[in-house]
Design an enzyme around this catalytic site. Structure first.
Site, PDB file in Angstrom:
ATOM      1  CB  CYS A  79      -0.909   0.138   1.364  1.00 56.80           C
ATOM      2  SG  CYS A  79      -2.525   1.203   1.024  1.00 56.80           S
ATOM      3  CG  HIS A 167      -4.163  -3.845   3.390  1.00 51.11           C
ATOM      4  ND1 HIS A 167      -2.358  -3.133   3.814  1.00 51.11           N
ATOM      5  CD2 HIS A 167      -4.264  -2.856   3.042  1.00 51.11           C
ATOM      6  CE1 HIS A 167      -2.788  -1.539   4.362  1.00 51.11           C
ATOM      7  NE2 HIS A 167      -3.471  -1.754   3.520  1.00 51.11           N
ATOM      8  CD  GLU A 169      -1.525  -6.183   5.514  1.00 52.54           C
ATOM      9  OE1 GLU A 169      -1.448  -5.203   5.944  1.00 52.54           O
ATOM     10  OE2 GLU A 169      -1.355  -6.456   4.971  1.00 52.54           O
TER      11      GLU A 169
END
Length: 509
Positions: A79, A167, A169
């Protein structure tokens, strides 16, 4: 030293999640602020640049010399990290026409690229950014797109530098963990050999080397962190470990006696110290939570300083500090943004001539439990809920008095008993009762009352970095409330906290 990944934090709320996912893949990693880059050596296998609440277009946007890093190590920008790489390499980052937040699907994936190998076509990803990479330099190749984001992922040709605008994660990115696997194993060449057993072996050897024949004083609390730290130290230095369990007067009901009893069969050298009055005196008149934490920390230091003089040749103070304590005490943007101080983080005063040894300060809470399981520690200790170092002092909002402590201990004991009897204790990550600094009107019998309010808190979490409130059954909450109001003198109202972290913290102070 284990091989490791360095994560440079630009202030994203997701940075700790990146670390969690990397460690779930059995690769050790460390988080460092972007403005405090550690020395990078042969143990480092790659670097990840986190997201950020900032825009790369800001005049004083946070940045790092990623070019020198990329020249020597594989690099993944997530990002903000991706936007920083693109902009500083000659690309263009512009405000998004519509803020891109939430689920999206990849409409184009270059499966020939190492980062995206075996990532599903149309894979769902999680976007969270106000800027978009609108143009990349000629030496960049676009390796993934969505319908609205052309540069969802890029690769700098001929290098091991990558950037993604989503993202990986978060669980909403369905192939996110696989993408991280591709980076860690396929690009960085990590061996995935960081396990509880390998941690135990290397930590014990490190402790033997560091401490030698010196003696260590360790403060036990009865919780998982200090217990696992104690067992690791015991395996490293044996009887040279001297454990002290301090009764600060802020423990749960009967906890001092119960904890001492639980350690009798563990082979540890443990001594109980009653220091209640010292803590009460230090806390008198204090209402601010930071002042309470610091006062308690100071008295703990004083108690251990005195104890160190009774143990000949004591050279070290052992502590059960874990990684979230360290992260929350170190701010990316300086001390003004620190969430809260931890009484076991930040070193010792000059007059205390002890070194600090923290065997667990690189582990998250669930990792500590896995290490404890490998060490054979009693599940009853390993599965105990986390309990704050300052104890009930930060669960009593406002000034501390013996009367408030006694009231909260009784209410908390009823709460814990009901959770255990109902089978909910092991489903909840952490629970506790909070004494609120207000009184409310009630009716008991035919009389009007004006008494105290108790708040109940129960959360579900993996490591305490994020948490959601536990959906306890209504009938269980009703029983707990009824028991507290009927059995605890001075309480006429019970409320339940349904706040998540973030934006709230688990503790109220």
């Amino acid at each position: 030293m284990p091989e490791k990944i360095i994560i440079l934090d630009f202030g994203s709320q997701y940075t700790q999640l990146i670390a969690r996912r990397v460690r779930e893949l059995n690769v050790y990693c460390e988080i460092h602020p972007y403005n405090k880059v550690p020395s990078l050596n042969a143990d480092v296998k790659g670097v990840i640049l986190s997201g950020s609440p900032h825009s790369v277009r800001e005049e004083e946007a946070p940045e790092v010399d990623f070019q020198s890093i990329a020249a020597n190590y594989p690099l993944l920008g997530v990002c903000y990290g991706a936007q920083l790489i693109a902009q500083k390499s000659g690309g263009n980052v512009m405000p998004s026409k519509i803020r891109e937040y939430g689920r999206a699907n990849l409409s184009f994936v270059n499966h020939d690229n190492n980062l995206l190998a075996a990532v599903s076509p149309n894979s769902q990803v999680w976007m969270s950014h106000g800027d978009t990479i609108s143009e990349v330099p000629s030496n960049f190749e676009i390796i993934a797109s969505t319908d609205s984001v052309k540069v969802a992922a890029f690769h700098v040709k001929g290098t091991n530098t990558y950037g993604i605008q989503f993202h990986p994660e978060v669980t909403h990115s369905t192939d996110g963990k696989h993408l991280l696997f591709n980076f860690l194993v396929g690009v960085c060449g990590c061996k995935q050999d960081w396990t509880p057993d390998s941690f135990i072996e290397s930590t014990i050897e490190d402790l033997k080397t560091k401490i030698g024949d010196d003696k260590v004083i360790l403060g036990l609390s009865g919780g998982v962190d200090s217990t696992v730290a104690a067992i690791l130290l015991h395996k490293a230095i044996g009887t040279n470990l001297h454990c002290i369990f301090v009764d600060n007067g802020l423990l749960r009901k009967n906890e001092f006696e119960e904890v001492l009893e639980s350690y009798k069969h563990m082979g540890l050298n443990v001594r109980g110290v009653d220091s209640k009055e010292l803590f009460y005196t230090a806390l008198k008149g204090l209402s601010d939570p930071e002042l309470k934490r610091k006062a308690i920390g100071k008295v703990f230091i004083d108690v251990f300083d005195e104890a160190s003089h009774t143990i000949e040749n004591a050279k070290w103070l052992g502590q059960g500090t874990i990684y979230p304590d360290v992260i929350e005490s170190v701010s990316v943007k300086g001390p003004s943004a620190t969430i809260k101080s931890h009484h076991n983080v930040g070193g010792l005063p000059d007059y205390m001539k002890l070194g600090v040894v923290e065997p667990l300060n690189t582990l998250f809470k669930d990792e500590v439990r896995r290490v404890g399981h490998s060490l054979g520690i009693d599940p009853k200790i390993l599965n105990r809920h986390p309990f704050p170092g300052p104890g009930l002092a930060i669960r009593i909002l406002g000034e501390i008095t013996k009367e408030k402590i006694a009231t909260l201990q009784e209410a908390d004991a009823i709460y814990m008993e009901n959770l255990k009897n109902s089978g909910w204790y092991d489903k909840v990550w952490q629970a506790g009762a909070i004494f609120l600094p207000i009184q409310s009107v009630g009716v008991m019998g035919d009389e009007r009352t004006y008494e105290h309010v108790i708040a109940l808190r129960a959360v579900e979490s993996l490591d305490g970095m994020t948490a959601d409130w536990s959906h306890l059954p209504y009938d269980l909450l009703a029983k707990i409330s009824n028991d507290i109001i009927n059995k605890v003198k001075g309480v006429n109202r019970v409320v339940y906290d349904i706040s998540s972290k973030p934006p709230a913290t688990i503790e109220w102070e």
